[in-house]
Scaffold this motif. Sequence first.
Motif, short mmCIF file in Angstrom:
data_model
loop_
_atom_site.label_atom_id
_atom_site.label_comp_id
_atom_site.label_asym_id
_atom_site.label_seq_id
_atom_site.Cartn_x
_atom_site.Cartn_y
_atom_site.Cartn_z
N PRO A 42 -6.59 4.50 9.07
CA PRO A 42 -5.70 4.14 7.95
C PRO A 42 -5.64 2.63 7.69
CG PRO A 42 -4.62 5.71 9.39
CD PRO A 42 -5.90 5.32 10.05
N ARG A 43 -5.69 1.83 8.74
CA ARG A 43 -5.67 0.38 8.54
C ARG A 43 -6.92 -0.09 7.83
NH1 ARG A 43 -1.83 -1.81 12.44
NH2 ARG A 43 -1.10 -0.07 13.68
N GLU A 44 -8.06 0.49 8.18
CA GLU A 44 -9.31 0.12 7.53
C GLU A 44 -9.31 0.54 6.06
OE1 GLU A 44 -12.92 -1.58 6.85
OE2 GLU A 44 -11.53 -1.87 8.52
N ILE A 45 -8.76 1.70 5.78
CA ILE A 45 -8.67 2.17 4.38
C ILE A 45 -7.81 1.19 3.58
CG2 ILE A 45 -7.79 4.00 2.89
CD1 ILE A 45 -8.56 5.97 5.17
N ASP A 56 -1.78 -4.42 -4.37
CA ASP A 56 -1.48 -5.85 -4.27
C ASP A 56 -1.05 -6.19 -2.85
OD1 ASP A 56 1.08 -4.86 -4.09
OD2 ASP A 56 1.79 -5.78 -5.95
N GLU A 57 -0.78 -7.48 -2.63
CA GLU A 57 -0.45 -7.95 -1.28
C GLU A 57 0.85 -7.33 -0.77
OE1 GLU A 57 0.02 -12.10 1.25
OE2 GLU A 57 -0.05 -12.18 -0.93
N ASP A 58 1.85 -7.23 -1.64
CA ASP A 58 3.12 -6.65 -1.21
C ASP A 58 2.95 -5.21 -0.75
OD1 ASP A 58 4.52 -8.98 -1.72
OD2 ASP A 58 5.02 -8.40 -3.78
N GLU A 59 2.21 -4.43 -1.53
CA GLU A 59 1.96 -3.04 -1.16
C GLU A 59 1.18 -2.95 0.15
OE1 GLU A 59 2.01 1.20 -1.78
OE2 GLU A 59 3.19 -0.47 -2.57
N TYR A 60 0.18 -3.82 0.27
CA TYR A 60 -0.64 -3.85 1.50
C TYR A 60 0.25 -4.14 2.72
CZ TYR A 60 -3.91 -5.68 4.97
OH TYR A 60 -4.60 -5.93 6.13
N LEU A 61 1.07 -5.18 2.63
CA LEU A 61 1.91 -5.56 3.76
C LEU A 61 2.95 -4.48 4.08
CD1 LEU A 61 2.43 -9.34 2.97
CD2 LEU A 61 0.97 -8.34 4.73
N ARG A 62 3.51 -3.87 3.04
CA ARG A 62 4.50 -2.82 3.25
C ARG A 62 3.88 -1.63 3.99
NH1 ARG A 62 6.05 1.76 1.03
NH2 ARG A 62 4.62 1.71 -0.72
N ARG A 63 2.70 -1.25 3.54
CA ARG A 63 2.05 -0.09 4.17
C ARG A 63 1.56 -0.41 5.59
NH1 ARG A 63 -0.93 3.78 -0.05
NH2 ARG A 63 0.63 3.73 -1.68
N MET A 64 1.05 -1.62 5.78
CA MET A 64 0.62 -2.00 7.14
C MET A 64 1.83 -2.04 8.08
SD MET A 64 -2.60 -2.30 7.54
CE MET A 64 -3.16 -3.48 8.73
N SER A 65 2.96 -2.50 7.57
CA SER A 65 4.17 -2.52 8.38
C SER A 65 4.57 -1.10 8.77
CB SER A 65 5.29 -3.20 7.61
OG SER A 65 6.49 -3.12 8.33
N GLY A 66 4.47 -0.18 7.82
CA GLY A 66 4.77 1.21 8.12
C GLY A 66 3.83 1.79 9.15
N LEU A 67 2.58 1.43 9.07
CA LEU A 67 1.60 1.92 10.06
C LEU A 67 1.88 1.34 11.44
CD1 LEU A 67 -1.74 1.90 8.06
CD2 LEU A 67 -0.50 3.89 8.89
N SER A 68 2.31 0.08 11.48
CA SER A 68 2.60 -0.55 12.77
C SER A 68 3.74 0.16 13.48
CB SER A 68 2.96 -2.02 12.56
OG SER A 68 1.86 -2.73 12.05
N GLN A 69 4.71 0.66 12.71
CA GLN A 69 5.83 1.36 13.31
C GLN A 69 5.43 2.74 13.84
OE1 GLN A 69 8.83 1.40 10.29
NE2 GLN A 69 9.15 -0.82 10.39
N ASP A 70 4.42 3.34 13.20
CA ASP A 70 3.94 4.65 13.63
C ASP A 70 3.17 4.58 14.93
OD1 ASP A 70 5.10 5.74 11.40
OD2 ASP A 70 3.23 5.83 10.23
N TRP A 71 2.49 3.48 15.18
CA TRP A 71 1.61 3.39 16.35
C TRP A 71 2.45 3.02 17.50
CZ3 TRP A 71 -3.10 5.31 15.72
CH2 TRP A 71 -3.60 5.41 14.42
#
Length: 71
Positions: A42-45, A56-71
């Motif tokens: 998911p991070r690579e996608i 955009d950058e905001d969406e990217y950072l928001r989603r990466m933050s969500g993924l970080s909480q899942d791991w």
Amino acid sequence: MITRMVMVLFVIAVIAAVVLGVALMVHTAKRRSSALPAPDDPREILRRRYAAGEIDEDEYLRRMSGLSQDW
């Protein structure tokens, strides 16, 4: 006698060089394969979508933050 000993040492040196060469190739191949992220990660996608301009950058950072909480 000395010629025979030199020949044995030469054969041992060749065998050692081959073994070391194969070990180095295996080690390098393992390093390369472990360094590459899986294409379905998911991070690579997200990285690809951000690089392509799909998000955009905001969406990217928001989603990466969500993924970080899942791991």
